[in-house]
Design an enzyme around this catalytic site. Structure first.
Site, short mmCIF file in Angstrom:
data_model
loop_
_atom_site.label_atom_id
_atom_site.label_comp_id
_atom_site.label_asym_id
_atom_site.label_seq_id
_atom_site.Cartn_x
_atom_site.Cartn_y
_atom_site.Cartn_z
N SER A 22 0.84 -1.20 0.00
CA SER A 22 0.00 0.00 0.00
C SER A 22 0.87 1.24 0.00
O SER A 22 1.66 1.47 0.92
CB SER A 22 -0.89 0.02 1.25
OG SER A 22 -1.45 1.32 1.39
N MET A 51 -9.35 7.72 -0.34
CA MET A 51 -10.24 8.08 0.78
C MET A 51 -10.81 9.48 0.57
O MET A 51 -10.08 10.38 0.13
CB MET A 51 -9.47 8.04 2.09
CG MET A 51 -8.77 6.71 2.36
SD MET A 51 -8.05 6.68 4.00
CE MET A 51 -7.05 5.19 3.89
N HIS A 80 -8.30 0.68 -4.15
CA HIS A 80 -9.23 0.42 -3.05
C HIS A 80 -9.99 1.71 -2.76
O HIS A 80 -9.44 2.64 -2.17
CB HIS A 80 -8.41 -0.04 -1.84
CG HIS A 80 -9.21 -0.30 -0.61
ND1 HIS A 80 -8.62 -0.51 0.62
CD2 HIS A 80 -10.54 -0.41 -0.40
CE1 HIS A 80 -9.55 -0.72 1.53
NE2 HIS A 80 -10.73 -0.65 0.95
N GLY A 158 -9.25 3.71 6.95
CA GLY A 158 -9.00 5.13 7.18
C GLY A 158 -7.53 5.47 7.38
O GLY A 158 -7.08 6.51 6.94
N PHE A 159 -6.80 4.57 8.02
CA PHE A 159 -5.41 4.89 8.34
C PHE A 159 -4.53 3.66 8.25
O PHE A 159 -4.99 2.54 8.52
CB PHE A 159 -5.32 5.47 9.76
CG PHE A 159 -6.14 6.71 9.93
CD1 PHE A 159 -5.61 7.96 9.60
CD2 PHE A 159 -7.46 6.64 10.36
CE1 PHE A 159 -6.39 9.11 9.72
CE2 PHE A 159 -8.24 7.78 10.48
CZ PHE A 159 -7.71 9.02 10.16
N GLY A 160 -3.27 3.89 7.90
CA GLY A 160 -2.28 2.81 7.93
C GLY A 160 -1.77 2.63 9.35
O GLY A 160 -2.05 3.43 10.24
N GLY A 161 -1.02 1.55 9.55
CA GLY A 161 -0.33 1.38 10.83
C GLY A 161 -1.19 0.98 12.01
O GLY A 161 -0.77 1.14 13.15
N GLY A 189 -4.89 -4.52 6.30
CA GLY A 189 -4.88 -3.87 7.61
C GLY A 189 -4.07 -4.63 8.63
O GLY A 189 -4.42 -5.75 9.00
N GLY A 190 -2.96 -4.05 9.06
CA GLY A 190 -2.15 -4.66 10.11
C GLY A 190 -1.45 -5.94 9.69
O GLY A 190 -1.14 -6.79 10.52
C1 DX5 Z 1 -6.49 1.28 5.54
C2 DX5 Z 1 -5.99 0.99 4.15
C3 DX5 Z 1 -4.85 0.04 4.11
C4 DX5 Z 1 -3.63 0.51 4.83
C5 DX5 Z 1 -2.83 -0.67 5.27
O1 DX5 Z 1 -7.67 1.98 5.48
O2 DX5 Z 1 -7.02 0.44 3.34
O3 DX5 Z 1 -4.53 -0.34 2.78
O4 DX5 Z 1 -2.83 1.36 4.08
O5 DX5 Z 1 -1.78 -0.22 6.06
P1 DX5 Z 1 -1.05 -1.14 7.11
O6 DX5 Z 1 -0.54 -2.32 6.37
O7 DX5 Z 1 0.01 -0.25 7.63
O8 DX5 Z 1 -2.09 -1.53 8.13
ZN ZN Z 2 -6.46 -0.55 1.37
#
Ligand code: DX5
Ligand code: ZN
Length: 228
Positions: A22, A51, A80, A158-161, A189-190
């Site tokens: 991602s 987003m 996505h 919504g967010f990475g990490g 996710g994660g």
């Molecule tokens: C979250 C995104 C994911 C995100 C994954 O809303 O759809 O694609 O970037 O990030 P990680 O792997 O850091 O959880």
């Molecule tokens: Zn995604």
């Protein structure tokens, strides 16, 4: 039990696990460089998180960025959409170069989902449907025969990490049992080496990872550790 175990071994032998880094975790000021970093180190697709600040509480990137990215990579763009009203935008994303468009089950009236899947496919793009952590996988079973991909969110989008939600990964099993082997069952996710293993054991064959790959000191090794 034994049969189930053999079947699981079968997934490993027969299926290549698709790794889709991602770019949400990339440096947006150096997007081309960061795409090349994963492209030259074993990535299969590039995951683009769109987003809109409505469907999710964050705003990221959109159509012009997809168009620019298309020019600098040969890998399929795995888009996505975490947006309201995806119907309005799929054509533009297809024109911009998306190879896979995944929209959210929660963003569209149920009666309109089949039409949207067909519309995406008519644009020569693979169609994906995603579910958020609180959505029951049974709700989307009727769409599986029409889909190229299902995306199970293992964090609130919504967010990475964020931290991987184990309960969500169990949904993979339901989807695997009710689909044919050509369906991509993707998890997002994660994802790290440990959680990837959990997902693959349940039958996932496509994994998205942002932080785990981009924060790693050795990108090639990180990608391989998810696949193997
Ligand atoms: C979250 C995104 C994911 C995100 C994954 O809303 O759809 O694609 O970037 O990030 P990680 O792997 O850091 O959880
Ligand atoms: Zn995604």
């Amino acid at each position: 039990m034994r049969l189930f175990g053999l079947q699981k071994i079968g997934y490993y032998i027969m299926e290549k696990i698709i790794i889709s880094p991602s770019i949400l975790s990339a440096d947006f000021a150096n997007l081309e460089r960061d795409i090349k970093k994963v492209e030259t180190n074993g990535a299969d697709w590039i995951h683009v998180d769109v987003m809109d600040g409505h469907f999710v509480p964050n705003i990221t990137i959109g159509i012009p960025v997809v168009k620019s990215i298309k020019k600098v990579t040969n890998l399929p763009l795995d888009v996505h959409l975490m947006i309201e009203n995806p119907q309005k935008y799929v054509e533009d994303f297809a024109k911009a170069g998306a190879d896979i468009i995944t929209f959210h089950y929660e963003a569209v009236e149920k009666e309109e989902i089949l039409n949207l899947i067909k519309k995406i496919k008519s644009l020569n793009v693979k169609a994906g449907l995603s579910i958020k952590p609180k959505t029951n996988p049974d709700d989307i079973l009727e769409f599986l025969p029409e889909l190229d991909l299902v995306l199970i969110m293992t964090v609130e989008p919504g967010f990475g990490g964020q931290e991987f939600m184990y309960d969500c990964a169990e949904k993979i099993k339901t989807l695997k049992e009710n689909s044919d082997p050509n369906l991509y069952i993707q998890v997002d996710g994660g994802i790290n080496e440990k959680t990837a293993k959990i997902c693959k054991d349940f039958g996932a064959n496509a994994l998205v990872a942002g932080n785990y790959i981009y924060k790693s000191q050795n990108i090639k090794q990180a990608i391989e550790s998810l696949r193997n």
